[in-house]
Design a protein around this motif. Structure first.
Motif: not given
Ligand SMILES: [Zn+2]
Lengths: 381, 138
Positions: A235-237, A257-262, A291-293, A369-373
């Motif tokens: 997975a890559s998001v 939200e990024t982890v949920e998609l991944a 906790e977010s993960i 900035g903000a981004v999350c990968y």
């Protein structure tokens, strides 16, 4: 229709390498970067001309730093692209390299991160703020620490236990900038920075390099790469910040939200994760992000930490490399180094830091900035 | 009475004709979608993307609730000498703002009611200007 990386052809990490993260020195970035790339090539047992495309992650080196470094590998004429995405520069370069191979445009691609500490000013947007100059990153996270401690009724001394764990892991990592075990008293007794944050709860300023080579099934066969040491990227998001309700911490909400998609992309749940490398530039971040993960409910991170559930050998090893706090955070290399650490763990080659039977790993970075990968990696066999 | 010289007059102002003792206001904005933001700008709404005429200035009360505080012990910028205290306040109107705590504020605890005031600060050139700082409502 738009498609996820996992729906394209398979892509594997086949080579990893570093130049140790270290205190700022006279060493040129060219020396740092070449060391990491040559180690990654040797790890994959391939030669430089096999690399069809390069992504160079730097945030602090200024314009076009890549070619003056890569030319010393032998100028093959292969395309190269520079990627700047704040702390997530390396993670973004890795994602682009994966996309290029998964799409079929290349069979072998390199993501290399290299940085030295230079002062870089962000451009003025024309919108002023009340006191932005007073709120540098460590104060942003000192505020979040105070808020977390208040909301969940936990002691700031317990939050500092994150640093004790990550220094312990870093002490066993020859590529870490900080390689020293630290007691809680040492962490708490160090130089006070902002709020309850002490120097050993903050990522150090440093330099270094990390490189990862990704390849397709075709390339693995054609180049005779050992498939048992290849680790699949499942997975890559990438995401950027949205507008969240007032008072909601954007770093944690964006991570969630990024982890949920991944996880959905790889058809995994938080309970499947054996290894997590996450953006712990400051101690409180590790609690927010686990906790977010979804490793535990909000406010329960300290309990997991105290139970040893986040240790190497625990339920899920979080930041076995030492994380940004101990391994370091030279910026461009950081996200790529996380991929390297997870690859070592999934191959069973992490030596003194080896987490037992590691099969699934998650890499997480946020960038101001903000981004999350977020990336998921899985052992093939 | 002369108006006060403000450090950042584009971000806050003295309240109209009530004089200097009244609380200052923040110069925020409102989009036609209803989103309230600070500071005022016309580049575009972060929630819906409407721009220019869709965004109108709106004065925001500085009253709100303390979300977090941090005493800054280390600060590289010589123009701000540590230690100083930074606060994060959720305004009653919606936006969350962060700035310094006034030196003469009483004790503060999380969840506390806060408001802003204008405090004199000496500049490098020796001139005194007024800047906005938060203080506890007691
Ligand atoms: Zn709007």
């Amino acid at each position: 229709m738009a498609r996820a990386l996992n729906e394209l052809r398979s892509v594997y990490v086949v080579g990893i390498g570093w130049h140790r993260y270290q205190n700022p020195s006279e060493t040129s970035y060219v020396t740092l970067g070449l060391a990491a790339i040559r180690e990654a090539l040797a790890d994959a047992r391939i030669e430089w001309p096999a690399v069809e495309s390069s992504y160079v992650a730097t945030a602090l080196l200024g314009m076009a730093a890549g070619r003056p470094m890569l030319r010393h590998l032998g100028a093959t004429g292969a395309p190269l692209l520079h990627i700047e995405n704040a702390s997530a520069s390396g993670s973004t370069a890795f994602r682009q390299a994966c996309i290029e191979v998964a799409s079929g445009i290349s069979d072998v691609a390199l993501a290399v991160g290299v940085d030295k500490r230079n002062m870089v000013r962000r451009s003025d947007t024309g919108i002023d703020h009340l006191a932005d100059d007073a709120i540098v990153p460590f104060t942003h996270f000192a505020l979040l620490t105070n808020e977390y401690a208040g909301r969940h009724h936990v002691s700031v001394d317990d939050i500092a236990l994150v640093a004790v764990k990550n220094h312990r892991n870093g002490a066993r990592n020859p590529n870490a900038q900080r390689q020293q075990d630290r007691t809680l008293d040492e962490v708490l007794g160090g130089k006070k920075v902002s709020g309850s944050l002490t120097a050993l709860q903050c990522t150090p300023i440093g330099e270094g390099a990390a490189a990862v080579i990704v390849a397709s099934d075709d390339a693995i066969k054609r180049l005779g790469i050992n498939p048992d040491r290849a680790v699949r990227v499942t997975a890559s998001v990438g995401r950027s910040e949205r507008v969240y309700p007032p008072g909601v911490g954007f770093d944690a909400a964006l991570t969630r939200e990024t982890v949920e998609l991944a996880l959905a992309e790889a058809k995994r749940t938080p309970g499947d994760l054996d290894i997590i490398e996450l953006h712990d530039a400051f101690t409180v971040e590790e609690l927010h992000y686990i906790e977010s993960i979804g490793l535990c409910a909000e406010g329960q991170g300290i309990a997991m930490l105290k139970d040893g559930a986040l240790d190497i050998g625990g339920r899920c090893a979080v930041n076995p490399s030492g994380g940004l706090i101990a391994m370091g955070h030279p910026i461009g290399p950081t996200g790529i180094g996380q991929i390297g650490e997870i690859t070592m763990q999934l191959r069973g080659e992490a030596g003194a830091r080896q987490h037992r039977d590691a099969r699934v790993g998650l890499a997480h970075m946020v960038g101001v900035g903000a981004v999350c990968y977020v990336h998921l990696l899985e052992r093939s066999a | 009475m002369q108006p006060l010289r403000l450090l950042k007059s584009q971000l806050y102002s003295e309240r109209g004709d009530e004089g200097r003792l009244a609380d200052p206001v923040l110069r925020g904005g409102r989009c036609r979608c209803g989103y309230v933001f600070f500071p005022m700008q016309t580049y575009g709404c972060e929630r819906c993307g409407s721009h220019d005429d869709a965004l109108t200035p709106q004065e925001l009360s500085t009253h709100g609730i303390l979300l977090a505080l941090a005493v800054v012990h280390l600060h590289a910028d010589k123009n701000r000498l540590a230690p100083f205290t930074v606060v994060k306040v959720a305004l009653d109107n919606g936006p969350v703002v962060r700035t310094l705590l006034a030196d003469d504020s009483g004790e503060i605890t999380l969840g506390q009611r806060m408001k802003a005031k204008l405090v004199p600060v000496r500049q490098g050139d020796g001139e005194t200007v007024y800047d906005l700082r938060f203080t506890a409502i007691v």
